[in-house]
Design a protein around this motif. Structure first.
Motif, PDB file in Angstrom:
ATOM      1  N   GLN A   1      41.851  53.079  50.427  1.00 25.50           N
ATOM      2  CA  GLN A   1      42.709  53.346  49.263  1.00 25.50           C
ATOM      3  C   GLN A   1      43.889  52.361  49.179  1.00 25.50           C
ATOM      4  O   GLN A   1      44.601  52.340  48.191  1.00 25.50           O
TER       5      GLN A   1
ATOM      6  N   ARG B   1      46.237  57.510  58.887  1.00 26.58           N
ATOM      7  CA  ARG B   1      47.206  56.441  58.698  1.00 26.58           C
ATOM      8  C   ARG B   1      46.634  55.359  57.789  1.00 26.58           C
ATOM      9  O   ARG B   1      45.419  55.242  57.643  1.00 26.58           O
ATOM     10  N   CYS B   2      47.516  54.541  57.239  1.00 28.41           N
ATOM     11  CA  CYS B   2      47.087  53.564  56.229  1.00 28.41           C
ATOM     12  C   CYS B   2      46.387  52.341  56.832  1.00 28.41           C
ATOM     13  O   CYS B   2      45.496  51.772  56.223  1.00 28.41           O
TER      14      CYS B   2
ATOM     15  N   LYS C   1      49.344  57.737  47.538  1.00 30.80           N
ATOM     16  CA  LYS C   1      50.612  57.970  48.239  1.00 30.80           C
ATOM     17  C   LYS C   1      51.760  58.120  47.241  1.00 30.80           C
ATOM     18  O   LYS C   1      52.625  58.985  47.390  1.00 30.80           O
TER      19      LYS C   1
ATOM     20  N   CYS D   1      42.766  51.693  55.508  1.00 29.50           N
ATOM     21  CA  CYS D   1      42.279  52.743  54.600  1.00 29.50           C
ATOM     22  C   CYS D   1      41.800  52.086  53.304  1.00 29.50           C
ATOM     23  O   CYS D   1      42.449  51.181  52.773  1.00 29.50           O
TER      24      CYS D   1
ATOM     25  N   CYS E   1      49.493  60.573  53.436  1.00 30.52           N
ATOM     26  CA  CYS E   1      48.604  61.487  54.172  1.00 30.52           C
ATOM     27  C   CYS E   1      49.233  61.835  55.521  1.00 30.52           C
ATOM     28  O   CYS E   1      49.847  60.966  56.155  1.00 30.52           O
TER      29      CYS E   1
ATOM     30  N   CYS F   1      49.499  52.207  47.857  1.00 30.91           N
ATOM     31  CA  CYS F   1      48.418  53.156  47.591  1.00 30.91           C
ATOM     32  C   CYS F   1      48.834  54.123  46.466  1.00 30.91           C
ATOM     33  O   CYS F   1      49.887  54.756  46.560  1.00 30.91           O
TER      34      CYS F   1
HETATM   35  S1  SF4 Z   1      46.053  56.833  54.582  1.00 28.94           S
HETATM   36 FE1  SF4 Z   1      45.049  55.871  52.793  1.00 28.94          FE
HETATM   37  S2  SF4 Z   1      45.093  57.423  51.200  1.00 28.94           S
HETATM   38 FE2  SF4 Z   1      46.539  58.079  52.770  1.00 28.94          FE
HETATM   39  S3  SF4 Z   1      48.521  57.275  52.101  1.00 28.94           S
HETATM   40 FE3  SF4 Z   1      47.637  55.726  53.448  1.00 28.94          FE
HETATM   41  S4  SF4 Z   1      46.526  54.298  52.112  1.00 28.94           S
HETATM   42 FE4  SF4 Z   1      46.929  56.163  50.941  1.00 28.94          FE
END
Ligand code: SF4
Length: 595
Positions: free
Chosen positions: A371, A362-363, A352, A369, A358, A349
């Motif tokens: 992203q 969580r990813c 990140k 996620c 974040c 990401c």
């Molecule tokens: S939760 Fe989503 S935006 Fe946040 S670090 Fe993980 S992948 Fe990236």
């Protein structure tokens, strides 16, 4: 030392494992990195901790002692989930578990202090020290213990992946400076820096569950080097200071450490003493990346290696594989190509990387996620290129695979599965669904079973298409916090009905330091909602949960070898492929035959 004309070593490393010179072994990596920087390094492996016979062998180092319990926490290595002593040890010659003391980091530090009064600094490192660096729950004494740095009476603790920190420490000591402000380390102090985040004190954590829970949240949220602040935790009249983590390694750095001249073998002295089982799976395996954003709540990878995946270049990995041909023991088989989670190679990401992970989401849980750009194309291409190298007969994937990520990759997931199923399964692919009950899975930080069933269907469809008779084996956990007998009965039905298997790999949950699951186990609370949890603490109840799934004779996993408990501490699925290409499975022979 004599043949090199060395009077004194700069650094002596003491380890609880037999010495295997390979990049997967922390003490070997640290030794080679220091050696590359020009330091004279010696290693004392598995010293007798009761006498001076081993610890005096190399004399006293000029700069510092480095102490590690080995690749696994010594209490996990020495005891099963039911707290019985383990008989076997994969990292000891001959396989007998007689060479590693309990709380090895403390035992070795005491050994050094006993025979070298007023010696140079002792630097603690490795997984055991890393996960016990602040106040933590200790399953074996069923209490909160203080930071291991206080108990070991060591001077510095290196946490996480330690190459950079250890080199800084060596350089500072070499220059006559104090190494008390190095990133990626903990030290004991009488004062607290102004910018430090104060964690609930050790005494408070020991007495109050909610204080311990608060502490772990702050600790966990400060593991990303981009955003982490210094942490301070009071222990009596002193403070444990945790400096922020070292920045993540660059690709060039990762490539460079894997290019160091590892012998890829055990030390001749250790080899003469008997077979070292771990060597089989380590010797010609390829480590492609570090870190994991899976964040399973029973796993400590996030607080040890970090949530950001950093990967080596394809060229570096291919060059390493091509070099295997020069090794006399290489038979053309690469038993594993992966990392903490194999199919996280090659994508990450962007947010990140630039702003840190974040802390409010969580990813991959409860859903992927948006992203995270899941993309299996690089890993697929890497596997293909490896298997077509001259001199390579087979390339297997033995590291854990996140089947949900494969299913989430609508663009390249199918292509990856074709490559995997067609060429990289040694008879049986291991998956870790861990459970099937939605409530228990949620407490584990894992999604539902739909992706597993989709993956399973694709796996068998492709296996048939390729004319391959190969199987899936599933790894489950019994007596996890929140899991009751009714959940295990439901899991048994799921395994028999949906997966059509009698589970072979069932492991009783071990609450290891540095995980959300051990916080749940100790506090009896769901740390994310604050609600009470049902926690099975009795040994009989734990065994019963396992028997519901594995049967009464189910002497699988943790009963046989500590390799199966490794996953709780390292995230790695145990077992693997031997040098000869034969798969190593858990479970009794009777069970395997039946299956
Ligand atoms: S939760 Fe989503 S935006 Fe946040 S670090 Fe993980 S992948 Fe990236």
């Amino acid at each position: 030392m004599r043949s090199r004309g060395w009077e004194q070593l700069d650094v002596i490393l003491v380890t609880g494992d037999a010495y295997i010179d390979a990049p997967q072994i922390g003490v070997a990596l640290i030794g080679r990195v220091l050696e590359r920087a020009g330091y004279r390094v010696g290693v004392i492996a598995q010293p007798d901790w009761n006498t001076d016979s081993d610890i005096l062998r190399l004399g006293e180092p000029r700069l510092f002692w480095g102490v590690t319990a080995g690749s696994v926490d010594s209490m996990v290595a020495n005891y099963t989930a039911l707290q019985k002593p383990r008989r076997t040890d994969d990292y000891t010659p001959g396989g007998k578990n007689t060479r590693r003391p309990d709380r090895a980091g403390i035992a070795y530090s005491n050994l050094i202090r006993r025979f070298y009064k007023n010696t140079v600094p002792i630097v603690l490192g490795g997984l055991e020290a890393s996960l016990r660096r602040v106040a933590h729950y200790d399953y074996w004494t069923d209490r909160i213990r203080r930071s291991i740095l206080f108990d070991a009476k060591a001077d510095i603790l290196v946490y996480g992946m330690g190459e950079r920190a250890i080199l800084e420490i060596a350089n500072l000591l070499n220059d006559g400076a104090a190494p008390d402000a190095v990133r990626g380390t903990c030290v004991i102090s009488r004062t607290v820096p102004e910018d430090a985040l104060i964690l609930p004190a050790y005494d408070e954590c020991a007495q109050d569950h909610t204080a311990f829970l608060r502490m772990f949240r702050l600790f966990y949220d400060n593991t990303d080097p981009v955003t982490a602040r210094p942490l301070a935790q009071q222990h009596g009249d002193r403070w444990l200071l945790q400096h922020p983590p070292q920045p993540f390694e660059t690709q060039e750095e990762l490539d460079a450490v894997h290019a160091l001249p590892f012998a890829r073998d055990a030390h001749p002295i250790a080899k003469r003493e008997g077979e070292i089982r771990a060597l089989d799976t380590i010797q010609f395996s390829l480590q492609t990346h570090r870190g994991c954003y899976g964040e399973c709540n029973f796993c400590a990878i996030a607080v040890h290696e970090g949530r950001r995946v950093r990967w080596r270049s394809e060229e570096s990995i291919l060059a390493e594989a091509a070099g295997f041909g020069k090794h006399p023991a290489f038979k053309g088989i690469i038993p594993d190509v992966g990392g903490p989670t194999a199919n996280m190679y090659g994508y990450e990401c962007e947010k990140k990387i630039s702003k840190g992970a974040c802390t409010d989401k969580r990813c991959v849980f409860p859903e992927l996620c948006r992203q995270l750009p899941v993309d299996h194309s690089r890993y697929t291409d890497l596997l293909h290129r490896l298997r077509t190298l001259p001199g390579i007969r087979h390339v297997f994937v033995a590291s854990g695979i996140r089947h949900d990520l494969v299913m989430d990759d609508t663009r390249c997931g199918m292509q990856f599965m074709e490559e995997l199923v067609g060429h990289h399964v040694s008879g049986r692919l291991k998956l870790a669904p861990d459970h099937s009950d939605p409530a228990v899975l949620s407490l584990m930080g894992k999604g539902g079973t739909e992706a597993l069933l989709d993956f399973r269907e694709r796996f068998f469809t492709l296996s048939r298409r390729f004319g391959k008779r190969q199987f899936l084996s599933y790894y489950f956990i019994a007596a996890y916090p929140g899991s009751e007998e009714r959940h295990m009965l439901a899991l048994r039905e799921f395994a028999a009905g949906e997966l059509a298997v009698e589970p072979e790999q069932v492991q009783i949950f071990t609450p290891t330091p540095g995980t959300w699951a051990s916080v749940m186990y100790h506090t009896g609370l769901d740390p994310f909602t604050g609600k009470p949890l049902s926690v099975e603490r009795g040994l009989r109840g734990k065994r019963r949960q396992k028997e519901i799934l594995a049967g009464r004779d189910g002497k699988t996993g943790s009963e046989r070898s500590y390799a199966t408990d490794v996953r709780h501490a390292t995230g790695k699925i145990p077992g693997g492929i031997s040098r000869s290409g034969k798969e190593r499975t858990s479970g009794t022979r009777g069970q395997r035959k039946k299956k």
